[in-house]
Design a protein around this motif. Structure first.
Motif, PDB file in Angstrom:
ATOM      1  N   ARG A 116      -6.739   3.221   1.922  1.00  0.00           N
ATOM      2  CA  ARG A 116      -5.747   3.876   2.777  1.00  0.00           C
ATOM      3  C   ARG A 116      -4.575   2.966   3.121  1.00  0.00           C
ATOM      4  O   ARG A 116      -3.415   3.344   2.959  1.00  0.00           O
ATOM      5  N   ARG A 117      -4.840   1.782   3.604  1.00  0.00           N
ATOM      6  CA  ARG A 117      -3.765   0.882   4.027  1.00  0.00           C
ATOM      7  C   ARG A 117      -2.885   0.470   2.851  1.00  0.00           C
ATOM      8  O   ARG A 117      -1.670   0.298   2.996  1.00  0.00           O
ATOM      9  N   ARG A 118      -3.496   0.320   1.684  1.00  0.00           N
ATOM     10  CA  ARG A 118      -2.714  -0.012   0.491  1.00  0.00           C
ATOM     11  C   ARG A 118      -1.791   1.145   0.130  1.00  0.00           C
ATOM     12  O   ARG A 118      -0.629   0.941  -0.235  1.00  0.00           O
ATOM     13  N   ALA A 119      -2.301   2.363   0.217  1.00  0.00           N
ATOM     14  CA  ALA A 119      -1.492   3.543  -0.091  1.00  0.00           C
ATOM     15  C   ALA A 119      -0.272   3.619   0.823  1.00  0.00           C
ATOM     16  O   ALA A 119       0.855   3.863   0.372  1.00  0.00           O
ATOM     17  N   ILE A 120      -0.491   3.396   2.110  1.00  0.00           N
ATOM     18  CA  ILE A 120       0.607   3.444   3.076  1.00  0.00           C
ATOM     19  C   ILE A 120       1.631   2.347   2.785  1.00  0.00           C
ATOM     20  O   ILE A 120       2.845   2.568   2.865  1.00  0.00           O
ATOM     21  N   ARG A 121       1.136   1.184   2.412  1.00  0.00           N
ATOM     22  CA  ARG A 121       2.043   0.073   2.099  1.00  0.00           C
ATOM     23  C   ARG A 121       2.904   0.398   0.884  1.00  0.00           C
ATOM     24  O   ARG A 121       4.102   0.107   0.859  1.00  0.00           O
ATOM     25  N   HIS A 122       2.318   1.007  -0.129  1.00  0.00           N
ATOM     26  CA  HIS A 122       3.089   1.421  -1.305  1.00  0.00           C
ATOM     27  C   HIS A 122       4.191   2.398  -0.906  1.00  0.00           C
ATOM     28  O   HIS A 122       5.323   2.297  -1.381  1.00  0.00           O
ATOM     29  N   LEU A 123       3.850   3.344  -0.036  1.00  0.00           N
ATOM     30  CA  LEU A 123       4.840   4.322   0.419  1.00  0.00           C
ATOM     31  C   LEU A 123       5.981   3.631   1.160  1.00  0.00           C
ATOM     32  O   LEU A 123       7.156   3.961   0.958  1.00  0.00           O
ATOM     33  N   GLU A 124       5.634   2.679   2.008  1.00  0.00           N
ATOM     34  CA  GLU A 124       6.644   1.953   2.776  1.00  0.00           C
ATOM     35  C   GLU A 124       7.570   1.151   1.874  1.00  0.00           C
ATOM     36  O   GLU A 124       8.732   0.902   2.227  1.00  0.00           O
ATOM     37  N   LYS A 125       7.077   0.773   0.699  1.00  0.00           N
ATOM     38  CA  LYS A 125       7.891   0.014  -0.257  1.00  0.00           C
ATOM     39  C   LYS A 125       8.690   0.930  -1.187  1.00  0.00           C
ATOM     40  O   LYS A 125       9.366   0.448  -2.101  1.00  0.00           O
ATOM     41  N   GLY A 126       8.597   2.236  -0.958  1.00  0.00           N
ATOM     42  CA  GLY A 126       9.396   3.165  -1.732  1.00  0.00           C
ATOM     43  C   GLY A 126       8.780   3.612  -3.041  1.00  0.00           C
ATOM     44  O   GLY A 126       9.467   4.196  -3.895  1.00  0.00           O
ATOM     45  N   ARG A 127       7.489   3.372  -3.210  1.00  0.00           N
ATOM     46  CA  ARG A 127       6.817   3.798  -4.434  1.00  0.00           C
ATOM     47  C   ARG A 127       6.244   5.207  -4.280  1.00  0.00           C
ATOM     48  O   ARG A 127       5.785   5.557  -3.199  1.00  0.00           O
ATOM     49  N   VAL A 128       6.292   5.979  -5.349  1.00  0.00           N
ATOM     50  CA  VAL A 128       5.639   7.286  -5.354  1.00  0.00           C
ATOM     51  C   VAL A 128       4.158   7.045  -5.606  1.00  0.00           C
ATOM     52  O   VAL A 128       3.782   6.417  -6.589  1.00  0.00           O
ATOM     53  N   VAL A 129       3.331   7.529  -4.701  1.00  0.00           N
ATOM     54  CA  VAL A 129       1.885   7.303  -4.805  1.00  0.00           C
ATOM     55  C   VAL A 129       1.220   8.578  -5.301  1.00  0.00           C
ATOM     56  O   VAL A 129       1.391   9.658  -4.713  1.00  0.00           O
ATOM     57  N   ILE A 130       0.460   8.457  -6.376  1.00  0.00           N
ATOM     58  CA  ILE A 130      -0.258   9.602  -6.948  1.00  0.00           C
ATOM     59  C   ILE A 130      -1.750   9.395  -6.700  1.00  0.00           C
ATOM     60  O   ILE A 130      -2.339   8.422  -7.176  1.00  0.00           O
TER      61      ILE A 130
END
Length: 241
Positions: A116-130
């Motif tokens: 979960r925390r990794r997913a949120i971090r990816h989003l905060e960095k502007g990455r599209v998370v699938i």
């Protein structure tokens, strides 16, 4: 920057959506156009997560009705979602987007494990998370996975991308008297058995106050319009008026 209503969204795509006009598998032309629509939203600096189904390749429930063990069939369906996630990732990266695939079933060679925390971090960095492989558990649909992930990442809204332009009182393909509902409450969806998402998914959204917008993903510009708060599709939220 253009005005947007939602800063972090969870987009639920069915596997069937990737079929385009084909009866099975993935339509490369539609996938490319879908990636372009997603790019328009990502370019607005919206944090975008996607849950994708696998029904264009294999559907667990269908396998179970044909005599297969339900848990085994569901796991096969989860693997189908991973294939779709990788195809979507490839299409998005060809458009210049940075992406990450996070799988609920660990397969480190091709996807990151879901954290979960990794997913949120990816989003905060502007990455599209699938998000792939559903919840990682049998007996749960990808609709439920979408609602669960939306709650976990604190999404502002869950967007249900479909082949119809909203929620109807009946199947508009089968019933000419079906009426489109611009707004409907979570409870009405559950009590009246209106086919939006399964009841577990709708209940999760209701408990966490996450509105659901059902819209036609095939119409160019619709996804961007929803993110900007324009009147597109049908909204599921709150109590009945």
């Amino acid at each position: 920057m253009e005005d947007i209503k939602y800063n972090r969204i969870l987009l639920k795509l069915s596997g069937e959506a990737l079929q385009g006009n084909h009866s099975y598998g993935i339509d490369p032309e539609f996938l490319s156009s879908l990636a372009e629509e997603i790019k328009k939203v990502a370019d607005l600096n919206v944090q975008l997560a996607i849950v994708i189904g696998g029904g264009n390749i294999f559907r667990g429930v269908k396998g179970a009705t044909q005599g297969m063990d339900r848990a085994t069939a569901d796991y096969m369906g989860m693997l189908a979602t991973v294939m779709n996630a990788l195809a979507l990732q490839d299409a998005l990266e060809k458009k210049g987007l940075k992406t990450r695939v996070l799988s609920a079933i660990e397969m480190r060679e091709i996807a990151e494990p879901y954290i979960r925390r990794r997913a949120i971090r990816h989003l905060e960095k502007g990455r599209v998370v699938i998000f792939a492989a559903g919840t990682g558990n049998p007996f749960f649909t990808t609709d439920t996975a979408a609602a669960l992930r939306a709650a976990e990442i604190n999404a502002d809204i869950l967007l249900k991308a479909t082949k119809v332009d909203g929620v109807y009182t009946a199947d508009p393909m089968k019933d000419k008297n079906a009426v489109k509902l611009d707004k409907i409450s979570y409870k009405d969806v559950i009590v009246k058995g209106i086919k939006v998402m399964d009841s577990a998914a709708v209940s999760l959204c209701m408990e966490n106050g996450i509105p659901i917008v059902v819209f036609d993903v095939r119409k160019p510009g619709n996804l961007e319009k929803v993110v900007k708060g324009e009147n597109v599709g049908s909204v599921v939220e709150g109590e009945a008026l």
